[in-house]
Design a protein around this motif. Sequence first.
Motif, PDB file in Angstrom:
ATOM      1  N   GLU A 199      40.262  29.419 -67.939  1.00  0.00           N
ATOM      2  CA  GLU A 199      39.060  28.774 -67.393  1.00  0.00           C
ATOM      3  C   GLU A 199      39.389  27.417 -66.761  1.00  0.00           C
ATOM      4  O   GLU A 199      38.783  26.388 -67.049  1.00  0.00           O
ATOM      5  CB  GLU A 199      37.991  28.621 -68.476  1.00  0.00           C
ATOM      6  N   LEU A 200      40.378  27.451 -65.852  1.00  0.00           N
ATOM      7  CA  LEU A 200      40.832  26.245 -65.159  1.00  0.00           C
ATOM      8  C   LEU A 200      40.419  26.278 -63.699  1.00  0.00           C
ATOM      9  O   LEU A 200      39.962  27.299 -63.187  1.00  0.00           O
ATOM     10  CB  LEU A 200      42.354  26.131 -65.271  1.00  0.00           C
ATOM     11  N   ALA A 201      40.630  25.163 -63.020  1.00  0.00           N
ATOM     12  CA  ALA A 201      40.403  25.060 -61.576  1.00  0.00           C
ATOM     13  C   ALA A 201      41.657  24.486 -60.926  1.00  0.00           C
ATOM     14  O   ALA A 201      42.388  23.693 -61.541  1.00  0.00           O
ATOM     15  CB  ALA A 201      39.192  24.160 -61.289  1.00  0.00           C
ATOM     16  N   LYS A 202      41.937  24.895 -59.696  1.00  0.00           N
ATOM     17  CA  LYS A 202      43.106  24.381 -58.985  1.00  0.00           C
ATOM     18  C   LYS A 202      42.935  22.882 -58.718  1.00  0.00           C
ATOM     19  O   LYS A 202      41.873  22.440 -58.285  1.00  0.00           O
ATOM     20  CB  LYS A 202      43.272  25.108 -57.647  1.00  0.00           C
ATOM     21  N   LYS A 203      43.998  22.129 -58.961  1.00  0.00           N
ATOM     22  CA  LYS A 203      43.948  20.690 -58.684  1.00  0.00           C
ATOM     23  C   LYS A 203      44.025  20.446 -57.180  1.00  0.00           C
ATOM     24  O   LYS A 203      43.326  19.599 -56.638  1.00  0.00           O
ATOM     25  CB  LYS A 203      45.093  19.970 -59.392  1.00  0.00           C
ATOM     26  N   TYR A 204      44.901  21.179 -56.510  1.00  0.00           N
ATOM     27  CA  TYR A 204      45.045  21.063 -55.059  1.00  0.00           C
ATOM     28  C   TYR A 204      44.722  22.412 -54.435  1.00  0.00           C
ATOM     29  O   TYR A 204      45.262  23.433 -54.848  1.00  0.00           O
ATOM     30  CB  TYR A 204      46.471  20.652 -54.670  1.00  0.00           C
ATOM     31  N   GLU A 205      43.881  22.408 -53.427  1.00  0.00           N
ATOM     32  CA  GLU A 205      43.536  23.650 -52.749  1.00  0.00           C
ATOM     33  C   GLU A 205      44.710  24.129 -51.899  1.00  0.00           C
ATOM     34  O   GLU A 205      45.589  23.348 -51.517  1.00  0.00           O
ATOM     35  CB  GLU A 205      42.281  23.464 -51.894  1.00  0.00           C
ATOM     36  N   PHE A 286      56.811  14.411 -54.489  1.00  0.00           N
ATOM     37  CA  PHE A 286      55.776  14.103 -53.502  1.00  0.00           C
ATOM     38  C   PHE A 286      54.457  14.822 -53.777  1.00  0.00           C
ATOM     39  O   PHE A 286      53.592  14.910 -52.916  1.00  0.00           O
ATOM     40  CB  PHE A 286      56.297  14.406 -52.097  1.00  0.00           C
ATOM     41  N   VAL A 287      54.313  15.333 -54.991  1.00  0.00           N
ATOM     42  CA  VAL A 287      53.043  15.796 -55.549  1.00  0.00           C
ATOM     43  C   VAL A 287      52.366  16.873 -54.703  1.00  0.00           C
ATOM     44  O   VAL A 287      51.308  16.667 -54.123  1.00  0.00           O
ATOM     45  CB  VAL A 287      52.063  14.613 -55.778  1.00  0.00           C
ATOM     46  N   PHE A 288      53.032  18.034 -54.615  1.00  0.00           N
ATOM     47  CA  PHE A 288      52.364  19.246 -54.161  1.00  0.00           C
ATOM     48  C   PHE A 288      52.865  20.380 -55.041  1.00  0.00           C
ATOM     49  O   PHE A 288      53.877  20.237 -55.734  1.00  0.00           O
ATOM     50  CB  PHE A 288      52.588  19.534 -52.663  1.00  0.00           C
ATOM     51  N   ASP A 289      52.158  21.490 -55.048  1.00  0.00           N
ATOM     52  CA  ASP A 289      52.505  22.585 -55.944  1.00  0.00           C
ATOM     53  C   ASP A 289      53.729  23.348 -55.442  1.00  0.00           C
ATOM     54  O   ASP A 289      53.860  23.578 -54.237  1.00  0.00           O
ATOM     55  CB  ASP A 289      51.321  23.544 -56.088  1.00  0.00           C
ATOM     56  N   PRO A 290      54.616  23.764 -56.354  1.00  0.00           N
ATOM     57  CA  PRO A 290      55.794  24.538 -55.934  1.00  0.00           C
ATOM     58  C   PRO A 290      55.481  25.990 -55.631  1.00  0.00           C
ATOM     59  O   PRO A 290      56.318  26.711 -55.130  1.00  0.00           O
ATOM     60  CB  PRO A 290      56.725  24.422 -57.148  1.00  0.00           C
ATOM     61  N   GLN A 291      54.251  26.430 -55.911  1.00  0.00           N
ATOM     62  CA  GLN A 291      53.842  27.824 -55.680  1.00  0.00           C
ATOM     63  C   GLN A 291      52.365  27.837 -55.331  1.00  0.00           C
ATOM     64  O   GLN A 291      51.544  27.287 -56.057  1.00  0.00           O
ATOM     65  CB  GLN A 291      54.090  28.659 -56.942  1.00  0.00           C
ATOM     66  N   PHE A 292      52.013  28.448 -54.188  1.00  0.00           N
ATOM     67  CA  PHE A 292      50.605  28.525 -53.778  1.00  0.00           C
ATOM     68  C   PHE A 292      50.468  29.540 -52.647  1.00  0.00           C
ATOM     69  O   PHE A 292      51.472  29.990 -52.062  1.00  0.00           O
ATOM     70  CB  PHE A 292      50.079  27.154 -53.320  1.00  0.00           C
TER      71      PHE A 292
END
Length: 351
Positions: A199-205, A286-292
């Motif tokens: 029951e989470l939400a993505k931090k970065y779209e 640099f604060v982005f997701d490694p998988q998306f």
Amino acid sequence: MADNNDLQQEAAFPQRDLQLHSIGSYTLDLDANKHTSLEATDNEADYMNFIHGIVHEISTQGGRQFICNSMHTEVINIVSQIVNNDIDFSEVEAIADRLLRIEVEAQEKISRLGKQLHEGLLIISHITDRNVEKIIICKAETLSYIERTTFTQQDGFPLKKKIFKSVQITFDNDKNIEEIYVNDINESISKYWWDTFLELAKKYEDEENTKKAFSIIESKILNIIRKESNTDFWNLRNTTIHYFRSNEEFEIQDYIEKCLDGYVPEKEDLDIEKFALKARELPTKFVFDPQFSLVKKAITAKIKKTISLHESIDLVLKGEVNPGTIESARNGRQEKGIFIKTSTGFDEFGG
């Protein structure tokens, strides 16, 4: 369930200050709709090393960042109470109940498509990793095999571990949730895992990730290469654009393998391995997701249209070019050139 308060695993993890406080493990039987708690004592060394190795591996990873929809959702509420010593660790069995229920429902849906979930082993652990308190929840591989002396089917755990899905929840000094990292062995993170179960939400779209990942790769990798070799810059930039536009999912290691690891530079002393190592650090630095999931419309960069080959010859590119269509080459006299795969051009030049 093993309770190992303040147990230092110095032999297993000499390079890290890792304490394992409590570990619970459960087998999930979707067909029978039941789970079984696995009890183990510290003297069962092989089993405990298997569990500790999985916990260690996940605690060293990052993952896609998520945030809580609410502090009152079931899993988040349980792990927060455990860290705050409001409930006993044995209450994590409710997490196993929840995952079993959700996976049974998910299996019913995908079975119509001829697919099946990995059942595996659910492991829930409470640890402190280099002074950071964490709860780790993961599904790891179990195996069925034929025992070679009795020729009977047995179930067991592989020494070479495969982790299907995981979530790593870190807490600050005030025991508030600080960061949540989710990983999945699949190309995309299963929605039932992060949405229905956790029951989470993505931090970065995805669109934000797509723009940032491309921008950072361009500025921190490609533009540095440009200072050493303009030709290699354009080759790798075009390959990078093609990767972002032709794939459905981004995964930093997949990008490195497809775009950097196999690349043979035009400039002989260009150290591609150095840039591949640097690329692995980009999501964390640099604060982005490694998988998306990639959003292709977010990439507005254009492939270079015209490349000068000779004072009287230009190579004009009208769109994206698949890797391998144009390659650098040397003839028998070691003269540099390019090779273009084309039957039309071959005929035009008297082939």
